[in-house]
Design an enzyme around this catalytic site. Structure first.
Site, PDB file in Angstrom:
ATOM      1  N   HIS A  11     -16.466  -2.954  11.206  1.00 56.60           N
ATOM      2  CA  HIS A  11     -15.123  -3.076  11.725  1.00 56.60           C
ATOM      3  C   HIS A  11     -14.892  -2.358  13.099  1.00 56.60           C
ATOM      4  O   HIS A  11     -15.556  -1.464  13.590  1.00 56.60           O
ATOM      5  CB  HIS A  11     -13.987  -2.471  10.678  1.00 56.60           C
ATOM      6  N   GLU A  84     -16.134   1.588   2.242  1.00 55.39           N
ATOM      7  CA  GLU A  84     -16.956   2.758   2.679  1.00 55.39           C
ATOM      8  C   GLU A  84     -16.994   3.930   1.685  1.00 55.39           C
ATOM      9  O   GLU A  84     -16.541   3.709   0.517  1.00 55.39           O
ATOM     10  CB  GLU A  84     -16.064   3.415   3.941  1.00 55.39           C
TER      11      GLU A  84
END
Length: 189
Positions: A11, A84
């Site tokens: 990202h 994550e």
């Protein structure tokens, strides 16, 4: 093990990345620079998307926001295994706050992958790596993955046959694409 070709996108920069704040599985929006990162990825993705790869994206907002831009509206599947590392009590803290409150852990783990995985009440490296390996082992076609920095370090390490220490030392760029194929990686910029 032989894996299909994977294009990995981290990202774009988030507001918390810019502050040096640990996100883990907490949310932070892309910064203006992060939007530029995703736009850079979008310019690289057109010939890749023309090949019709499967696309998978982390459920966390920063990856979803990046995917909307970088994949140009291409359909994708959200997969919880792409989130994550859960960084326990460190989530929401800056590295400086971790150093002040957990000096022994901080001193023993200078690299982010090790630090996040050493967090009290966190996911830990073994569970994190197992989650990524489970996803990876289920792939059977060329695939685009939009996820996170530490997630990508472990993915790239598994594909390239790296040790945990080598994974933790990998660069973690934003605005590029890591093309993983035949046990190696190439960075597309």
């Amino acid at each position: 093990m032989a894996y299909p070709k994977i294009w990995f996108l981290r990202h774009g920069q988030t507001e918390w990345n810019a502050e040096g704040r640990i996100q883990g599985q907490l949310e932070s929006k892309l910064s203006p620079l992060g939007i530029e990162h995703a736009q850079q990825q979008a310019s690289l993705m057109a010939p890749i998307l023309a090949q019709g790869p499967a696309c998978f994206v982390s459920p966390l907002g920063r990856a979803q926001q990046t995917a909307q831009i970088a994949l140009g509206g291409q359909p994708y599947t959200t997969d919880a295994r792409l989130a994550e590392a859960q960084a326990g009590v460190f989530q929401g803290m800056t590295r400086e706050e971790v150093a002040a409150q957990y000096p022994e852990i901080y001193a023993a783990n200078p690299l982010n992958l090790d630090l996040f995985c050493a967090a009290p009440q966190g996911e830990g490296f073994a569970a994190f790596q197992a989650r990524i390996a489970e996803f990876l082992n289920g792939l059977n076609e060329p695939t685009v993955v939009v996820a996170h920095g530490l997630w990508g370090q472990v993915l790239r390490g598994l594909i390239c046959g790296l040790s945990r220490a080598e994974m933790a030392a990998l660069p973690n760029e934003q605005g590029c694409i890591y093309e993983l194929s035949q046990g190696g990686e190439q960075v597309l910029r």
